[in-house]
Design a protein around this motif. Sequence first.
Motif, PDB file in Angstrom:
ATOM      1  N   GLU A   1       0.834  -1.194   0.000  1.00  0.00           N
ATOM      2  CA  GLU A   1       0.000   0.000   0.000  1.00  0.00           C
ATOM      3  C   GLU A   1       0.872   1.247   0.000  1.00  0.00           C
TER       4      GLU A   1
ATOM      5  N   GLN B   1      -8.088   9.426   3.666  1.00  0.00           N
ATOM      6  CA  GLN B   1      -6.856   8.636   3.610  1.00  0.00           C
ATOM      7  C   GLN B   1      -6.875   7.836   2.311  1.00  0.00           C
TER       8      GLN B   1
ATOM      9  N   LYS C   1      -7.062   2.177  -6.472  1.00  0.00           N
ATOM     10  CA  LYS C   1      -7.019   3.223  -5.461  1.00  0.00           C
ATOM     11  C   LYS C   1      -8.314   3.263  -4.660  1.00  0.00           C
TER      12      LYS C   1
ATOM     13  N   ARG D   1       7.074  -0.922   7.040  1.00  0.00           N
ATOM     14  CA  ARG D   1       6.482   0.387   6.751  1.00  0.00           C
ATOM     15  C   ARG D   1       7.581   1.434   6.700  1.00  0.00           C
TER      16      ARG D   1
ATOM     17  N   GLY E   1       0.310   5.194   0.515  1.00  0.00           N
ATOM     18  CA  GLY E   1      -0.773   6.002   1.040  1.00  0.00           C
ATOM     19  C   GLY E   1      -0.372   7.433   1.311  1.00  0.00           C
TER      20      GLY E   1
ATOM     21  N   THR F   1      -5.204   5.286  -0.506  1.00  0.00           N
ATOM     22  CA  THR F   1      -4.213   4.227  -0.718  1.00  0.00           C
ATOM     23  C   THR F   1      -4.298   3.746  -2.158  1.00  0.00           C
TER      24      THR F   1
ATOM     25  N   THR G   1      -2.812   0.438  -4.340  1.00  0.00           N
ATOM     26  CA  THR G   1      -2.336  -0.870  -3.900  1.00  0.00           C
ATOM     27  C   THR G   1      -1.774  -1.711  -5.033  1.00  0.00           C
TER      28      THR G   1
END
Length: 397
Positions: free
Chosen positions: A17, A71, A65, A122, A19, A73, A75
Amino acid sequence: MPKGSNVPVPTGGLRVEMGWRSGRGVPDADASALLLVSGRVRSDSDFVFYNQPAHASGAVRHEGKRDAGGQVTDTLLVDLARVEPAIETVVLAASADGGTFGQVPGLYIRVLDARQGTEVARFDSGDATVETAFVLGEFYRRQGAWKFRAVGQGYSSGLEGLATDYGITVDEPQHTTPPTPPPAPVRLSKVTLTKEAPSVSLAKQGGTSGAMRVNLNWQTRKQFSGWGSKRGRAGATHADLDLDLCALYELSDGRKGVVQALGNAFGALHQPPYIHLDGDDRTGSVASGENLAINLDHKQSFRRILIFVTIYEGARSFADLHATVTLQPRDGAPVDFSLDECTVPSTVCALALITSNGGDLIVQREARYLIPERGVSPQRTVDHAYGWGMNWTPGRK
């Protein structure tokens, strides 16, 4: 994890992801992946992005998307077990559309185990300025295993600069005369319709002939609830959900009709109505989804076409559903848009209205959720909303 650090990742299905937070003045961004041998692609087919959403090996797929409460993201699904042995690195990048990454707040990439949903890695990128493309991370082989590295390298030359740096042919073919014709270059341009800019001319984007593919793909944000499916189960899951992509048409000679799976009205591409529905999909994936084709060689035969979607079974509304519509002409830039979050009990949504304008076709984003009255079918509801004036009878798949 800090820039430059690495971590082992499982060899299997991973969800990547990218984001950021949306808002006024924040440009859109798009995820992409490049599969590399010795730092370069073997061919343009090793580039996975919105115009080329799946690698031939099945190892990388662009899923699309979603915007959930500001928010955003985008992917990618990566199956490292299916990456060809020659591939050493899978670069994970993003490109900004209409601005720079310095204007994109909260930019990050994270890697999740696709099956368990647990976070593996992350990387939060907080130092972007004038860059319009960014390599956020990469998967790379090391002694028979795979690792993820946080990269954070930017390009001020956008997606085109990033792509050409890794050996992608962009926009124009080579001007030499090889023994065999060169492959078509990768097209990086696209048009995203929004509330502020809801329409586009197909002719101005180069979409003037051939079959234009219309794709609907979707993801569920969480389990649908409430309405049991025809198989009697309450609390439908993604696999239970059955959306149907449909098209109302009015031809220039006044004939009207519908193309849909219901009643096996799949249409035809090379004879009226020059619209054909491929089939009936339940997965919603970007690689398949619901697809229909419109023959632009007969664009003079169209007066108007309304693309819409209905819920056949599996949910009582479009709530908790994220869907993306893409219109891909054979030539020219693709046109795409996402549906807004549904907050009403709607089982039918008008997606796009295509109208004739002096030999050109204009695509208008509708993204309009409609609520059928009790006992009124979704098809009759959308007909009434757009004044099609057809007679309807019950039908089944």
